[in-house]
Scaffold this active site. Structure first.
Site, mmCIF file in Angstrom:
data_model
loop_
_atom_site.group_PDB
_atom_site.id
_atom_site.type_symbol
_atom_site.label_atom_id
_atom_site.label_comp_id
_atom_site.label_asym_id
_atom_site.label_seq_id
_atom_site.Cartn_x
_atom_site.Cartn_y
_atom_site.Cartn_z
ATOM 1 N N TYR A 231 0.868 -1.175 0.000
ATOM 2 C CA TYR A 231 0.000 0.000 0.000
ATOM 3 C C TYR A 231 0.905 1.226 0.000
ATOM 4 C CZ TYR A 231 -3.839 -3.090 1.505
ATOM 5 O OH TYR A 231 -4.772 -4.088 1.602
ATOM 6 N N PRO B 220 -27.194 0.381 -8.338
ATOM 7 C CA PRO B 220 -27.910 1.560 -7.816
ATOM 8 C C PRO B 220 -29.179 1.195 -7.054
ATOM 9 C CG PRO B 220 -27.104 2.004 -10.025
ATOM 10 C CD PRO B 220 -26.835 0.546 -9.765
#
Length: 294
Positions: free
Chosen positions: A63, A220
């Site tokens: 990371y 959605p």
């Protein structure tokens, strides 16, 4: 201050941890690459997480790369004896911020030493092997060579416990034939439920399951349905999604990530959000084809 004990505890390696933890990935720059825009803010998030009762932090030296581990060291070292740091190896970042497999024994050994150095420890609490057959989902393949290499580093005293990421149940069984597996970290949430059987199998074995992307992959319509339930509960959609995961199985440990103090506090508050049976049924239905089709 949020009481993380409200979510309960589960054993991760050699010690029980609070089931609401913290994932450090978002502390790096955009696309998990480079330094954070607000370094002081990132350090503050880490310190408040631990002050709020978080005793399980997920990270990796890829990371950044190196960024989140260096931030963790700056913010929290010397570490509390009760803090469990879980890292992962098996990938590196390309110059274009791509995620590339690095799975040879030499690669894995180098990655372990990078984590040791950047976290500032002599032994890593938990190291997950990130399986890279398919970056986005678990695929069947042997992991004997990779896991054996990590088991040898464990025998040398560089690693306390081992786990897997992006793994199948067959790979868990293969790994357990080499060394103890204390956790599995995969993509799982309210609508991405391919690991239902794996979670139950791991619970029977006393192995922690650590889901990532708690809101990843929602349509959605599914997001709208979750938001409607959250409004009724006077909570955020993320809080409800996290509370559902806590209710799903006692071996689930959460690592929601954020670089915002406000969002950190909201996420940790999900440990106190109780869901009754009717709400759980409603949430379960969000992931079905019938809801998605409406």
């Amino acid at each position: 201050m949020t009481t993380q004990a409200n979510a309960g505890r589960f054993t991760l390696g050699h010690r029980p941890v609070n089931r609401m933890g913290y994932g450090a990935m978002q502390l790096a720059g955009p696309g998990v690459s480079g330094p954070p825009k607000d370094r002081d803010g990132a350090l503050a998030v880490l310190r408040e997480a631990v002050a709020s009762g978080v005793d399980h932090i997920d990270t990796s030296d890829f990371y950044g790369p190196h960024v989140t581990n260096q931030l963790i060291r700056e913010a929290l070292h010397p570490y509390s004896d009760q803090l469990t740091l879980v890292t992962k190896v098996g990938a590196t970042r390309g110059a274009d911020a791509s995620w590339n497999p690095t799975q040879s024994p030499a690669d894995l050994t180098s990655a372990v030493h990078d984590n040791l150095r950047n976290l500032g420890v002599e032994r890593l609490d938990v190291v997950n092997l990130r399986i890279m057959g398919d970056v986005h989902r678990p695929t069947e393949q042997s992991i004997e060579a990779q896991f054996t290499a990590l088991a040898e580093l464990q025998q040398r005293g560089l690693i306390r416990h081992l786990g897997l990421s992006n793994a199948t149940l067959n790979q868990v069984h293969e790994a357990r034939g080499i060394a103890e597996v204390v956790c599995v970290q995969n993509h799982y949430n309210l609508v991405h439920r391919a690991d239902d059987a794996l979670i139950d199998a791991l619970a029977g074995l006393g192995i922690a399951y650590v889901p990532f992307f708690p809101l990843g992959g929602f349509t959605p319509l599914q997001s709208d349905a979750l938001s409607a339930i959250a409004r009724r509960l006077e909570a955020t959609p993320m809080q409800v999604a996290l509370a559902w995961l806590l209710a799903r199985s006692p071996n689930i440990l959460l690592i929601p990530g954020t670089s915002s103090l406000g969002h950190l506090r909201e996420n940790l508050a999900a440990a106190s959000l109780a869901l009754d049976a009717a709400v759980k049924d409603e949430l379960d239905a969000i992931g079905t084809a019938e809801v998605a089709a409406h």
